[in-house]
Motif scaffolding. Structure first.
Motif, short mmCIF file in Angstrom:
data_model
loop_
_atom_site.label_atom_id
_atom_site.label_comp_id
_atom_site.label_asym_id
_atom_site.label_seq_id
_atom_site.Cartn_x
_atom_site.Cartn_y
_atom_site.Cartn_z
N ARG A 1 15.92 -2.35 -3.90
CA ARG A 1 15.14 -1.18 -4.29
C ARG A 1 13.64 -1.49 -4.22
O ARG A 1 12.95 -1.52 -5.23
CB ARG A 1 15.53 -0.73 -5.70
CG ARG A 1 17.00 -0.37 -5.86
CD ARG A 1 17.29 0.05 -7.30
NE ARG A 1 16.54 1.26 -7.65
CZ ARG A 1 16.15 1.56 -8.89
NH1 ARG A 1 16.40 0.71 -9.89
NH2 ARG A 1 15.50 2.67 -9.14
N PRO A 2 13.13 -1.74 -3.03
CA PRO A 2 11.72 -2.17 -2.89
C PRO A 2 10.71 -1.13 -3.39
O PRO A 2 9.70 -1.51 -4.00
CB PRO A 2 11.57 -2.43 -1.39
CG PRO A 2 12.68 -1.65 -0.74
CD PRO A 2 13.81 -1.68 -1.71
N GLU A 3 10.96 0.15 -3.14
CA GLU A 3 10.01 1.16 -3.60
C GLU A 3 9.99 1.23 -5.13
O GLU A 3 8.91 1.35 -5.74
CB GLU A 3 10.37 2.53 -3.00
CG GLU A 3 10.06 2.63 -1.52
CD GLU A 3 10.27 4.04 -0.99
OE1 GLU A 3 10.32 4.99 -1.81
OE2 GLU A 3 10.36 4.21 0.24
N ALA A 4 11.16 1.18 -5.73
CA ALA A 4 11.24 1.20 -7.20
C ALA A 4 10.58 -0.05 -7.79
O ALA A 4 9.94 0.02 -8.86
CB ALA A 4 12.69 1.29 -7.64
N TRP A 5 10.71 -1.18 -7.11
CA TRP A 5 10.10 -2.44 -7.55
C TRP A 5 8.57 -2.31 -7.56
O TRP A 5 7.91 -2.69 -8.53
CB TRP A 5 10.56 -3.56 -6.63
CG TRP A 5 9.93 -4.92 -6.78
CD1 TRP A 5 9.31 -5.64 -5.82
CD2 TRP A 5 9.93 -5.75 -7.96
NE1 TRP A 5 8.90 -6.86 -6.30
CE2 TRP A 5 9.26 -6.96 -7.62
CE3 TRP A 5 10.38 -5.59 -9.26
CZ2 TRP A 5 9.06 -7.99 -8.52
CZ3 TRP A 5 10.19 -6.62 -10.18
CH2 TRP A 5 9.53 -7.81 -9.81
N ASN A 6 8.02 -1.74 -6.50
CA ASN A 6 6.57 -1.54 -6.45
C ASN A 6 6.12 -0.56 -7.53
O ASN A 6 5.09 -0.76 -8.17
CB ASN A 6 6.15 -1.04 -5.07
CG ASN A 6 6.16 -2.14 -4.03
OD1 ASN A 6 6.19 -3.33 -4.36
ND2 ASN A 6 6.15 -1.75 -2.76
N THR A 7 6.89 0.50 -7.71
CA THR A 7 6.56 1.49 -8.74
C THR A 7 6.60 0.87 -10.13
O THR A 7 5.73 1.15 -10.97
CB THR A 7 7.54 2.68 -8.67
OG1 THR A 7 7.42 3.31 -7.39
CG2 THR A 7 7.24 3.71 -9.76
N PHE A 8 7.58 0.03 -10.36
CA PHE A 8 7.70 -0.67 -11.65
C PHE A 8 6.49 -1.55 -11.92
O PHE A 8 5.90 -1.50 -13.01
CB PHE A 8 8.98 -1.50 -11.64
CG PHE A 8 9.10 -2.48 -12.78
CD1 PHE A 8 9.41 -2.06 -14.07
CD2 PHE A 8 8.88 -3.84 -12.56
CE1 PHE A 8 9.52 -2.97 -15.12
CE2 PHE A 8 8.98 -4.75 -13.60
CZ PHE A 8 9.29 -4.31 -14.89
N ARG A 9 6.11 -2.35 -10.94
CA ARG A 9 4.98 -3.25 -11.14
C ARG A 9 3.66 -2.49 -11.25
O ARG A 9 2.80 -2.82 -12.09
CB ARG A 9 4.92 -4.28 -10.02
CG ARG A 9 6.08 -5.28 -10.05
CD ARG A 9 6.00 -6.30 -8.94
NE ARG A 9 6.11 -5.67 -7.62
CZ ARG A 9 5.75 -6.26 -6.48
NH1 ARG A 9 5.22 -7.48 -6.50
NH2 ARG A 9 5.90 -5.63 -5.32
N LYS A 10 3.50 -1.46 -10.43
CA LYS A 10 2.31 -0.62 -10.51
C LYS A 10 2.24 0.04 -11.89
O LYS A 10 1.17 0.15 -12.49
CB LYS A 10 2.34 0.43 -9.42
CG LYS A 10 1.07 1.26 -9.30
CD LYS A 10 1.24 2.42 -8.33
CE LYS A 10 1.49 1.96 -6.92
NZ LYS A 10 1.58 3.12 -5.97
#
Length: 370
Positions: A193-202
Motif C-alpha cells: 500500500r505505497p500510497e497509503a504509506w506516503n499518506t500516513f507519513r505525511k
C-alpha cells in the motif's frame, strides 16, 4: 486569546543562521544591520540540531557556543534588540534534525544518546547514522512529536517572540522510517500500500504542525506561525510536506517557499506556482494591525491576507542586480537567504566574496528604501 497579526504591507524578512553569531555584540550588530537595510522581519535561528542558542530547559547549549552557557542569551538579546529597533523577531528552529556531521555530540544528555530509537530507519532496516548532513528524528512516533512540541513550548512560553518559524518540518529525502514501531502504527505493508504509506507519513508531519499550532495558541496566541517549505508541489511530495494542506486547514499563518534560483525565469515560474497553490489563506481580514511598517512603527492596513512569501537565494546570484530583480518579482513580501550573502560570515565555510556582499547590501538598501 488573540490572533496572529496580519502581514505588514510588505514582509521584508531575512534568515539569520546560527553560524553568524558567537557573542552578544554579534547579535546586536546583526539586528542593527538588518534594520539599517530596511528589513522588518528577522528569522533568527536558535535551534539547529536538537541544541539551543538560548537558555533551554530541555536541550543542551550548542557546541558552537562552547556547549555551556556563554554568559549571554542570544534569543533574549535578539528579542530585546528587535523590540528597540521596531523589528519583528521570529525564532527559527530546525524541527526534525537531531545532529549534523560525523562526529557525535559531546553532551551525553543529547537526544541522540537518550533516545536512539527515535532516529529514522531506512528501507534496509538500518537506523540512520551520523553523516555529513543531518541525522533526523522520526515524526511518525508520537513521543517524538510530543518531545519537539515540549521544546517549542518551553521556548514560546519564556521568550517574547513575534513568531515561530519551522524549518526541516518534513522527512529527509530518501525512504524512511521502516522501524518496527512505525510499521506497527501503519498497520500494513508499505510495499502493498505505497500510497497509503506516503499518506500516513505525511500525516505524521502534519500532526506535528497541528500540535505546534495548538501549543502556540495556548502560549503566545499573537505570534505568527510560519514554515520554510520546499519550493514546488512536486518537491514537497518528495519529502512528504503537505504545506498546501496546512494553509488550507489554517494550521499555519505564513509559508516561505525556498525558491532559490539562479535563473530569473525559473524563479518566476516557481513563485507563480506558489502564489496559485497557497491561496486558501488569502481571505479578506478587514482593518487590523500589522506587525511593523517600513519605519518600524505599527500601521493599520486593510488588505487581503497574504500567506506566501518566496525565499530569494541571494547566494546563488552572481550580481547584486539579480537579487534585486528577484525581490521585485515578489508580491506582498519575501524572505532573503541569507544574512551572510549581505555581510561576510565569520564562518569560513559560509563566507562569500566581500565585494559581492557589499554590492548586494547597497543594492538591497536602495531597493528597500524606494
Amino acid at each position: 486569546m488573540g490572533a496572529p497579526a496580519p502581514a505588514p504591507d510588505e514582509v521584508r524578512a531575512i534568515w539569520v543562521t546560527r553560524f553568524e553569531y558567537e557573542t552578544e555584540a554579534d547579535v546586536k550588530s546583526i539586528l542593527a544591520n538588518c534594520a539599517s537595510l530596511g528589513f522588518n522581519t528577522i528569522l533568527f535561528q536558535v535551534r539547529g540540531q536538537a541544541d539551543a542558542y538560548y537558555r533551554s530547559s530541555i536541550e543542551p547549549w550548542a557546541e558552537r557556543l562552547g556547549g555551556r552557557d556563554p554568559g549571554f542569551d542570544p534569543l533574549d538579546v535578539a528579542c530585546r534588540e528587535s523590540k528597540r529597533l521596531g523589528l519583528a523577531l521570529h525564532a527559527w528552529v530546525n524541527t526534525m534534525p537531531a545532529w549534523r556531521g560525523k562526529t557525535p555530540p559531546a553532551d551525553r544528555n543529547h537526544v541522540c544518546y537518550r533516545h536512539p530509537s527515535w532516529i529514522v530507519v531506512g528501507k534496509d532496516g538500518r537506523r540512520q547514522t551520523f553523516n555529513d548532513h543531518y541525522l533526523c528524528l522520526n515524526p511518525c512516533l508520537p513521543e517524538v512529536r510530543e518531545y519537539i512540541v515540549s521544546v517549542l513550548r518551553d521556548l514560546a512560553t519564556r521568550y517574547p517572540i513575534d513568531g515561530l518559524h519551522l524549518d526541516y518540518v518534513r522527512f529527509i529525502e530518501g525512504e524512511w522510517s521502516y522501524d518496527a514501531k512505525t510499521l506497527s502504527l501503519f498497520g500494513s505493508s508499505p510495499e502493498e500500500r505505497p500510497e497509503a504509506w506516503n499518506t500516513f507519513r505525511k500525516g505524521a508531519v502534519t500532526e506535528l504542525v497541528k500540535s505546534t499550532r495548538q501549543m502556540l495558541k495556548e502560549t503566545r496566541p499573537n505570534a505568527v506561525f510560519s514554515a520554510a517549505v520546499f519550493p514546488s508541489a512536486k518537491s514537497r511530495e518528495r519529502v512528504l510536506q503537505d504545506a498546501e494542506g496546512w494553509v488550507r486547514r489554517g494550521l499555519i499563518d505564513w509559508v516561505f517557499p525556498m525558491t532559490y534560483e539562479d535563473s530569473d525565469a525559473d524563479f518566476r515560474d516557481v513563485i507563480d506556482e506558489g502564489y496559485a497553490l497557497f491561496r486558501a489563506g488569502a481571505a479578506p481580514v478587514g482593518k487590523s494591525r500589522a506587525l511593523v511598517s517600513k519605519a518600524g512603527q505599527p500601521v493599520e492596513t486593510s488588505a487581503v491576507r497574504t500567506v506566501c512569501f518566496p525565499g530569494v537565494g541571494a547566494y546563488k546570484h552572481k550580481t547584486a542586480e539579480q537579487t534585486v530583480r528577484q525581490l521585485s518579482m515578489c508580491r506582498g513580501g519575501f524572505a532573503l537567504f541569507s544574512y551572510s550573502s549581505l555581510f561576510v560570515s565569520p564562518d569560513e565555510t559560509r563566507r562569500e566574496n566581500e565585494k559581492l556582499c557589499r554590492a548586494r547590501r547597497e543594492a538591497v538598501r536602495k531597493y528597500l528604501g524606494r
